[in-house]
Scaffold this motif. Structure first.
Motif, PDB file in Angstrom:
ATOM      1  N   ASP A  31       1.330  43.489 105.280  1.00  0.00           N
ATOM      2  CA  ASP A  31       1.459  42.263 104.496  1.00  0.00           C
ATOM      3  C   ASP A  31       2.865  42.105 103.930  1.00  0.00           C
ATOM      4  N   GLY A  32       3.565  43.196 103.778  1.00  0.00           N
ATOM      5  CA  GLY A  32       4.930  43.143 103.263  1.00  0.00           C
ATOM      6  C   GLY A  32       5.934  42.555 104.236  1.00  0.00           C
ATOM      7  N   PHE A  33       5.552  42.430 105.506  1.00  0.00           N
ATOM      8  CA  PHE A  33       6.464  41.887 106.519  1.00  0.00           C
ATOM      9  C   PHE A  33       5.783  40.787 107.309  1.00  0.00           C
ATOM     10  N   ASN A  34       4.984  39.985 106.634  1.00  0.00           N
ATOM     11  CA  ASN A  34       4.142  39.040 107.359  1.00  0.00           C
ATOM     12  C   ASN A  34       4.435  37.577 107.059  1.00  0.00           C
ATOM     13  N   ILE A  35       5.570  37.253 106.469  1.00  0.00           N
ATOM     14  CA  ILE A  35       5.921  35.848 106.292  1.00  0.00           C
ATOM     15  C   ILE A  35       7.328  35.611 106.829  1.00  0.00           C
ATOM     16  N   ALA A  36       7.598  34.344 107.117  1.00  0.00           N
ATOM     17  CA  ALA A  36       8.906  33.972 107.652  1.00  0.00           C
ATOM     18  C   ALA A  36       9.299  32.594 107.141  1.00  0.00           C
ATOM     19  N   PHE A  37      10.606  32.351 107.106  1.00  0.00           N
ATOM     20  CA  PHE A  37      11.163  31.047 106.730  1.00  0.00           C
ATOM     21  C   PHE A  37      11.404  30.261 108.009  1.00  0.00           C
ATOM     22  N   LYS A  38      10.906  29.027 108.034  1.00  0.00           N
ATOM     23  CA  LYS A  38      11.094  28.154 109.199  1.00  0.00           C
ATOM     24  C   LYS A  38      11.875  26.910 108.794  1.00  0.00           C
ATOM     25  N   TYR A  39      12.695  26.440 109.707  1.00  0.00           N
ATOM     26  CA  TYR A  39      13.383  25.162 109.557  1.00  0.00           C
ATOM     27  C   TYR A  39      12.944  24.326 110.746  1.00  0.00           C
ATOM     28  N   GLY A  40      12.094  23.341 110.476  1.00  0.00           N
ATOM     29  CA  GLY A  40      11.488  22.599 111.574  1.00  0.00           C
ATOM     30  C   GLY A  40      10.550  23.522 112.327  1.00  0.00           C
ATOM     31  N   ASP A  41      10.724  23.600 113.649  1.00  0.00           N
ATOM     32  CA  ASP A  41       9.886  24.459 114.480  1.00  0.00           C
ATOM     33  C   ASP A  41      10.499  25.831 114.734  1.00  0.00           C
ATOM     34  N   THR A  42      11.657  26.097 114.131  1.00  0.00           N
ATOM     35  CA  THR A  42      12.387  27.329 114.413  1.00  0.00           C
ATOM     36  C   THR A  42      12.233  28.340 113.285  1.00  0.00           C
ATOM     37  N   VAL A  43      11.774  29.537 113.621  1.00  0.00           N
ATOM     38  CA  VAL A  43      11.726  30.622 112.637  1.00  0.00           C
ATOM     39  C   VAL A  43      13.155  31.120 112.450  1.00  0.00           C
TER      40      VAL A  43
ATOM     41  N   VAL B  41       7.029  42.807  98.680  1.00  0.00           N
ATOM     42  CA  VAL B  41       6.526  44.082  98.183  1.00  0.00           C
ATOM     43  C   VAL B  41       5.024  44.057  98.416  1.00  0.00           C
ATOM     44  N   PRO B  42       4.466  45.002  99.192  1.00  0.00           N
ATOM     45  CA  PRO B  42       3.033  44.961  99.489  1.00  0.00           C
ATOM     46  C   PRO B  42       2.182  45.421  98.297  1.00  0.00           C
ATOM     47  N   ASP B  43       2.269  44.660  97.231  1.00  0.00           N
ATOM     48  CA  ASP B  43       1.519  44.925  96.009  1.00  0.00           C
ATOM     49  C   ASP B  43       1.263  43.567  95.364  1.00  0.00           C
ATOM     50  N   HIS B  44       0.441  43.517  94.346  1.00  0.00           N
ATOM     51  CA  HIS B  44       0.123  42.260  93.684  1.00  0.00           C
ATOM     52  C   HIS B  44       1.206  41.832  92.695  1.00  0.00           C
ATOM     53  N   HIS B  45       1.498  40.552  92.674  1.00  0.00           N
ATOM     54  CA  HIS B  45       2.313  39.900  91.651  1.00  0.00           C
ATOM     55  C   HIS B  45       3.726  40.464  91.508  1.00  0.00           C
ATOM     56  N   VAL B  46       4.393  40.698  92.630  1.00  0.00           N
ATOM     57  CA  VAL B  46       5.789  41.133  92.604  1.00  0.00           C
ATOM     58  C   VAL B  46       6.592  40.080  93.377  1.00  0.00           C
ATOM     59  N   PRO B  47       7.087  39.049  92.675  1.00  0.00           N
ATOM     60  CA  PRO B  47       7.800  37.988  93.371  1.00  0.00           C
ATOM     61  C   PRO B  47       9.136  38.466  93.942  1.00  0.00           C
ATOM     62  N   VAL B  48       9.442  37.962  95.127  1.00  0.00           N
ATOM     63  CA  VAL B  48      10.703  38.268  95.791  1.00  0.00           C
ATOM     64  C   VAL B  48      11.359  36.934  96.119  1.00  0.00           C
TER      65      VAL B  48
END
Length: 167
Positions: free
Chosen positions: A102-114, A121-128
């Protein structure tokens, strides 16, 4: 009107308000000697403030499927061709126990391009918070997406703040 309180303690008491209302960075001499003003005042740094073409988007998805959109922001037409500072703040919450993946499971996209994966941080409530800079284009959204399926009962949260910094 009172001065806003800073939550950044790294530079606590490091800035001095000058007579003209600008600020200067104060440094300490070698060996803890007397403080001196640095020649850089806030008036020397261009100030870009948010304009109508700035905005934000936020969202939360529980155990997102691969490719699910967590948050998105569509810049208005007036922002086309203008440089934006994009700050993506993301974190995990929920009743499930985040797995390492879960710590490496999101990405930033611009349009259709990642554009880039975003590490959490794979823990609760630790904003990055992660920053990107892009020229906005008509009809092209900034998004945060799940790369793969998320862990059961783990909530993926994201906020995108897009600030137009080029007038």
């Amino acid at each position: 009107m009172s001065e806003p309180e800073s939550t950044n303690t790294m530079f606590h008491d490091a800035f001095t308000k000058l007579g003209d209302g600008s600020y200067a960075l104060q440094t300490t001499g070698a060996g803890g000697g007397a403080a001196t003003d640095v020649n850089l005042a806030s008036s020397d740094v261009p100030l870009y403030s948010p304009v109508a073409e700035s905005g934000f988007g936020n969202g939360s998805v529980t155990a997102p499927a691969a490719g699910a959109t967590i948050a998105t922001h569509q810049p208005p037409a007036g922002a086309t061709g203008k440089l934006h500072k994009i700050v993506v703040t993301a974190w995990l919450s929920g009743t499930g126990t985040p797995a390492a993946v879960d710590g490496f499971n999101i990405a930033f996209k611009y349009g259709d391009t990642v554009i880039s994966p975003i590490a959490l941080v794979p823990d609760h409530h630790v904003p990055v918070a992660t920053e990107f800079y892009f020229d906005a284009a008509t009809g092209v959204a900034f998004s945060v997406v799940a790369v793969a399926a998320g862990t059961a009962d783990v909530v993926y949260n994201a906020m995108i703040v897009a600030t137009q910094i080029e007038p």
